[in-house]
Motif scaffolding. Sequence first.
Motif, PDB file in Angstrom:
ATOM      1  N   HIS A  77       0.828  -1.209   0.000  1.00 13.91           N
ATOM      2  CA  HIS A  77       0.000   0.000   0.000  1.00 13.91           C
ATOM      3  C   HIS A  77       0.864   1.261   0.000  1.00 13.91           C
ATOM      4  O   HIS A  77       0.973   1.914  -1.007  1.00 13.91           O
ATOM      5  CB  HIS A  77      -0.967  -0.013   1.185  1.00 13.91           C
ATOM      6  N   ASP A 134      -1.780  -1.220  -4.171  1.00 16.56           N
ATOM      7  CA  ASP A 134      -3.134  -0.667  -4.099  1.00 16.56           C
ATOM      8  C   ASP A 134      -3.093   0.824  -3.771  1.00 16.56           C
ATOM      9  O   ASP A 134      -2.144   1.321  -3.150  1.00 16.56           O
ATOM     10  CB  ASP A 134      -3.928  -1.360  -2.989  1.00 16.56           C
ATOM     11  N   ASP A 135      -4.147   1.496  -4.135  1.00 19.35           N
ATOM     12  CA  ASP A 135      -4.465   2.867  -3.680  1.00 19.35           C
ATOM     13  C   ASP A 135      -3.662   3.956  -4.393  1.00 19.35           C
ATOM     14  O   ASP A 135      -3.856   5.130  -4.116  1.00 19.35           O
ATOM     15  CB  ASP A 135      -4.281   3.040  -2.156  1.00 19.35           C
ATOM     16  N   HIS A 202      -9.046  -0.302  -9.059  1.00 17.53           N
ATOM     17  CA  HIS A 202      -9.304  -0.390  -7.611  1.00 17.53           C
ATOM     18  C   HIS A 202     -10.512   0.475  -7.251  1.00 17.53           C
ATOM     19  O   HIS A 202     -10.657   0.860  -6.105  1.00 17.53           O
ATOM     20  CB  HIS A 202      -8.050   0.048  -6.854  1.00 17.53           C
ATOM     21  N   HIS A 206     -12.484   4.467  -4.416  1.00 20.23           N
ATOM     22  CA  HIS A 206     -12.044   3.566  -3.356  1.00 20.23           C
ATOM     23  C   HIS A 206     -13.178   3.264  -2.376  1.00 20.23           C
ATOM     24  O   HIS A 206     -13.077   3.495  -1.171  1.00 20.23           O
ATOM     25  CB  HIS A 206     -10.829   4.130  -2.603  1.00 20.23           C
TER      26      HIS A 206
END
Length: 351
Positions: A77, A134-135, A202, A206
Motif C-alpha cells: 500500500h 493498491d491505492d 481499484h 475507493h
Amino acid sequence: MTNLDARLTRRALIAAGLGAVAAACANGSKRPVALPTRTTTPSTPSPSPTATATTPPPDPATVKANELGVIPVLMHHRLVDKVESEYDMTAAWFRAELERLLAEGYYPVTTLQVARRDLGHVPAGRAPVVLTFDDSTRGQLHYANGTIAKDSAVGMLVDFAREHPEFPAVASFYLNKDPFALGDPHRVVADLANLGMEVGNHTYDHVPLRLPAAKVQEQLGKLAAMVGTAVPGLEPHTMALPLGVEPSLPKLARAGRWRATSYRNEAVLLVGAEPAHSPWHKSWNPNKVPRIRSSSYGGGKGEFLSTWWLDQIKASAVTRYVSAGNPGHVTFPKKYADRLAPAYRGVAVAY
Ligand SMILES: [Zn+2]
C-alpha cells in the motif's frame, strides 16, 4: 510446528500444499538462481516463439518443476518514511524484499499473466511472484527533477531490474482517481504502461462494492474510462476489491458498463492472507484471488505477512510454483496429478 501445522491444516489451500517435498525451495537463498535456458536475443526479456520451438525444455526433475504449486501475490500500500500501520513499509524494506525475492528464485509476473495462464516466459526453475500495489499512493510513484524518483516503488523496481536483468521490473498497480496524488492521470498511466506495468482497477472512489448495480458499474467503469482516456486503448483487465470487501453483486465486479465504457476483469483480488493457487490447480478461482500483505510494521514479523509466508515457502511447509520452462504445457510431479484442473489434462506433463 504443531501449532503451525494445525493452522495450515485449517486452510484448504495450504492443505493442498502440505507434505510436499519442494526440494527446490529447501535451500532458499543458497540455491543458485536459474537463468533462462532458452536462447533469445539479449534485448528481448521474454523468449520468442521461435526460440521455444527450437530449444527443448530442460528435464523437469532437474529444475524441480511444479506448476501446480502456490504463487505468492504480495500486496503493498504505502511506502513511507514513518511506518504507522500494516499498510506501510519503508523504501529500505521494499528494497530488501526485492533482494530476498531474487535470492530465493522468484520471478515477477503480473496478475493478468497469472489469470491468463501466460507464464510460459518464466524461466525454468524460477517461481512466479506478483507484486501488487493498491491505492496509487505517492510513495509508489512520484517524480524528482522531471523523472521517476529513485525512492519510489516504480523507481526502485526499475533500478533493481537494471542491476539484475534476471528480475524484470514487473508489477500490477491498482489505481483510484487522481493516481499517486499528482493531479493528472495522463503522465502516470502512460509511464506505467510504457514500463510494462499492469494498470489495474481499484474503483474510482475507493469504495467497497456493497453498492447497487449502477453504482458498482460507475465505480469500475469510471476508473476504466480514466485509464483509457490517459492512454487510448489501454484497459484494466484485473481489479482489487477496496478493503477486500466482497461485492454484493459479484458478476458486476467481473464485467459491466458505465456510459460508453465497458469493462471486464479477468481476476478479482482479495486482501488476505495466503498464497494463491496456480491457475492450473483445480481450486484456482479467478473471482477470489488471495493476497499476502507486505509490510514493515512491527518489524514485518507478523503472522501471515509476507516475511512469514516466504519463510513458510522456504521451509517447504508449502509447495510453490516452479516453472518448467515449457510453454504451452503444465508440468508437475506425478504425485500432484489429482490437483490438476481436468480441463488441462491434454497439456499436462507429469513426471
Ligand atoms: Zn485500497
